[in-house]
Design a protein around this motif. Structure first.
Motif, mmCIF file in Angstrom:
data_model
loop_
_atom_site.group_PDB
_atom_site.id
_atom_site.type_symbol
_atom_site.label_atom_id
_atom_site.label_comp_id
_atom_site.label_asym_id
_atom_site.label_seq_id
_atom_site.Cartn_x
_atom_site.Cartn_y
_atom_site.Cartn_z
ATOM 1 N N GLN A 1 16.316 -26.526 -32.528
ATOM 2 C CA GLN A 1 16.544 -25.543 -33.582
ATOM 3 C C GLN A 1 18.045 -25.286 -33.712
ATOM 4 O O GLN A 1 18.797 -25.418 -32.746
ATOM 5 C CB GLN A 1 15.834 -24.238 -33.247
ATOM 6 N N PRO A 2 18.489 -24.870 -34.890
ATOM 7 C CA PRO A 2 19.919 -24.530 -35.028
ATOM 8 C C PRO A 2 20.378 -23.493 -34.007
ATOM 9 O O PRO A 2 21.539 -23.520 -33.583
ATOM 10 C CB PRO A 2 19.999 -23.993 -36.454
ATOM 11 N N SER A 3 19.471 -22.620 -33.580
ATOM 12 C CA SER A 3 19.833 -21.616 -32.573
ATOM 13 C C SER A 3 20.074 -22.222 -31.193
ATOM 14 O O SER A 3 20.589 -21.538 -30.297
ATOM 15 C CB SER A 3 18.729 -20.553 -32.461
ATOM 16 N N ASP A 4 19.713 -23.481 -31.010
ATOM 17 C CA ASP A 4 20.009 -24.175 -29.750
ATOM 18 C C ASP A 4 21.444 -24.671 -29.701
ATOM 19 O O ASP A 4 21.903 -25.151 -28.652
ATOM 20 C CB ASP A 4 19.064 -25.373 -29.562
ATOM 21 N N SER A 5 22.149 -24.577 -30.805
ATOM 22 C CA SER A 5 23.540 -25.033 -30.850
ATOM 23 C C SER A 5 24.381 -24.182 -29.913
ATOM 24 O O SER A 5 24.508 -22.968 -30.099
ATOM 25 C CB SER A 5 24.087 -24.941 -32.282
ATOM 26 N N ALA A 6 24.933 -24.801 -28.901
ATOM 27 C CA ALA A 6 25.672 -24.109 -27.843
ATOM 28 C C ALA A 6 26.268 -25.162 -26.930
ATOM 29 O O ALA A 6 26.072 -26.359 -27.121
ATOM 30 C CB ALA A 6 24.740 -23.189 -27.044
ATOM 31 N N THR A 7 26.991 -24.711 -25.924
ATOM 32 C CA THR A 7 27.459 -25.611 -24.863
ATOM 33 C C THR A 7 26.505 -25.500 -23.690
ATOM 34 O O THR A 7 26.152 -24.389 -23.276
ATOM 35 C CB THR A 7 28.886 -25.257 -24.425
ATOM 36 N N TYR A 8 26.067 -26.648 -23.181
ATOM 37 C CA TYR A 8 25.121 -26.674 -22.069
ATOM 38 C C TYR A 8 25.866 -27.135 -20.814
ATOM 39 O O TYR A 8 26.465 -28.205 -20.773
ATOM 40 C CB TYR A 8 23.947 -27.597 -22.394
ATOM 41 N N LEU A 9 25.812 -26.290 -19.821
ATOM 42 C CA LEU A 9 26.530 -26.519 -18.578
ATOM 43 C C LEU A 9 25.559 -26.959 -17.489
ATOM 44 O O LEU A 9 24.559 -26.280 -17.241
ATOM 45 C CB LEU A 9 27.243 -25.244 -18.125
ATOM 46 N N CYS A 10 25.885 -28.063 -16.864
ATOM 47 C CA CYS A 10 25.134 -28.531 -15.704
ATOM 48 C C CYS A 10 25.833 -27.984 -14.459
ATOM 49 O O CYS A 10 27.070 -28.036 -14.364
ATOM 50 C CB CYS A 10 25.138 -30.062 -15.693
ATOM 51 N N ALA A 11 25.065 -27.449 -13.531
ATOM 52 C CA ALA A 11 25.648 -26.910 -12.299
ATOM 53 C C ALA A 11 24.852 -27.409 -11.101
ATOM 54 O O ALA A 11 23.618 -27.492 -11.148
ATOM 55 C CB ALA A 11 25.664 -25.386 -12.333
ATOM 56 N N VAL A 12 25.561 -27.700 -10.050
ATOM 57 C CA VAL A 12 24.977 -28.269 -8.836
ATOM 58 C C VAL A 12 25.491 -27.469 -7.651
ATOM 59 O O VAL A 12 26.687 -27.118 -7.620
ATOM 60 C CB VAL A 12 25.401 -29.748 -8.707
ATOM 61 N N PHE B 1 20.993 -26.783 -11.887
ATOM 62 C CA PHE B 1 20.773 -25.763 -12.905
ATOM 63 C C PHE B 1 21.334 -26.221 -14.242
ATOM 64 O O PHE B 1 22.343 -26.934 -14.306
ATOM 65 C CB PHE B 1 21.477 -24.457 -12.507
ATOM 66 N N TRP B 2 20.681 -25.760 -15.289
ATOM 67 C CA TRP B 2 21.226 -25.890 -16.640
ATOM 68 C C TRP B 2 21.443 -24.494 -17.208
ATOM 69 O O TRP B 2 20.530 -23.660 -17.203
ATOM 70 C CB TRP B 2 20.266 -26.676 -17.538
ATOM 71 N N TYR B 3 22.654 -24.270 -17.676
ATOM 72 C CA TYR B 3 23.004 -23.005 -18.312
ATOM 73 C C TYR B 3 23.367 -23.283 -19.769
ATOM 74 O O TYR B 3 23.958 -24.317 -20.095
ATOM 75 C CB TYR B 3 24.206 -22.350 -17.626
ATOM 76 N N ARG B 4 23.050 -22.341 -20.607
ATOM 77 C CA ARG B 4 23.442 -22.398 -22.020
ATOM 78 C C ARG B 4 24.519 -21.345 -22.244
ATOM 79 O O ARG B 4 24.380 -20.202 -21.803
ATOM 80 C CB ARG B 4 22.237 -22.129 -22.923
ATOM 81 N N GLN B 5 25.567 -21.718 -22.936
ATOM 82 C CA GLN B 5 26.642 -20.769 -23.216
ATOM 83 C C GLN B 5 26.971 -20.803 -24.698
ATOM 84 O O GLN B 5 27.473 -21.808 -25.209
ATOM 85 C CB GLN B 5 27.895 -21.072 -22.380
ATOM 86 N N TYR B 6 26.685 -19.711 -25.362
ATOM 87 C CA TYR B 6 27.100 -19.562 -26.745
ATOM 88 C C TYR B 6 28.565 -19.155 -26.766
ATOM 89 O O TYR B 6 29.067 -18.539 -25.822
ATOM 90 C CB TYR B 6 26.262 -18.498 -27.458
ATOM 91 N N SER B 7 29.231 -19.485 -27.846
ATOM 92 C CA SER B 7 30.637 -19.143 -27.977
ATOM 93 C C SER B 7 30.834 -17.631 -27.834
ATOM 94 O O SER B 7 30.153 -16.839 -28.491
ATOM 95 C CB SER B 7 31.165 -19.611 -29.337
ATOM 96 N N GLY B 8 31.718 -17.242 -26.948
ATOM 97 C CA GLY B 8 32.012 -15.828 -26.751
ATOM 98 C C GLY B 8 31.048 -15.104 -25.839
ATOM 99 O O GLY B 8 31.133 -13.884 -25.709
#
Lengths: 112, 116
Positions: free
Chosen positions: A80-91, A34-41
């Protein structure tokens, strides 16, 4: 060796470019990725799931899985600038319920 | 996907106290999971909560510190006991959604705890 490894970044790409995020994992028995996106907060938001070798596309996102190499990646086209985030890989942890092991995350910065 | 609601969304807690986090899902699910995300860190699984049985804890987490209830198929609670500043974290409830393609894990909005 960490169970799930990601480059912490930051990965900086210009707007409109392709962002490539990589992840390796150690458990050969893992079946779900899985790939998760996490915005700050914010809490993690599922972006992509992939279960078999090859590519899986969803809009601007493409997940790639190579079980032989124990490698999974996420490509973001037309960043896009809105893609700016931390991307978490999960297995998932093999041999049991769907318990996820997360990488440390890659911080992506898309600049205009 | 399931809609997952957590309460409280945010709290400031005194050292030595305990706080119970609630997780409500809009559909019946077999398994619920509790994760912790410490500041600047990634997510770590605390335990798996099944209805009608004791929760299963991961290495490094114990029932006395993180008691869990799972009274029915749509609800679970996680208590963080005798809190210390090291317990300042985001606590996330998650559920498994099974589809033909595979199993997917979704997260609630999280409970942001600060221990002072």
């Amino acid at each position: 060796q960490k169970e799930v490894e990601q480059n912490s970044g930051p990965l900086s790409v210009p707007e409109g470019a392709i962002a490539s995020l990589n992840c390796t994992y150690s458990d050969r028995g893992s079946q779900s990725f899985f790939w998760y996106r996490q915005y700050s907060g914010k809490s993690p938001e599922l972006i992509m799931s992939i279960y078999s070798n090859g590519d899986k596309e969803d809009g601007r996102f493409t997940a790639q899985l190579n079980k032989a190499s124990q490698y999974v990646s996420l490509l973001i086209r037309d960043s896009q600038p809105s893609d700016s985030a931390t991307y978490l890989c999960a297995v998932n942890r093999a041999g049991g319920y769907n318990k996820l092991i997360f990488g440390a995350g890659t911080r992506l910065a898309v600049h205009p | 996907s399931a809609v997952i609601s957590q309460k409280p969304s945010r709290d400031i807690c005194q050292r030595g106290t305990s706080l119970t986090i609630q997780c409500q899902v809009d559909s019946q699910v077999t398994m619920m999971f509790w994760y912790r995300q410490q500041p600047g860190q990634s997510l770590t699984l605390i335990a798996t909560a099944n209805q009608g049985s004791e929760a299963t804890y991961e290495s490094g987490f114990v029932i006395d510190k993180f008691p869990i209830s799972r009274p029915n198929l749509t609800f679970s609670t996680l208590t963080v006991s005798n809190m210390s500043p090291e317990d300042s974290s985001i606590y996330l409830c998650s559920v498994e959604d099974r589809s033909r393609a595979g199993n997917t894990i979704y997260f609630g909005e999280g409970s942001w705890l600060t221990v002072v």
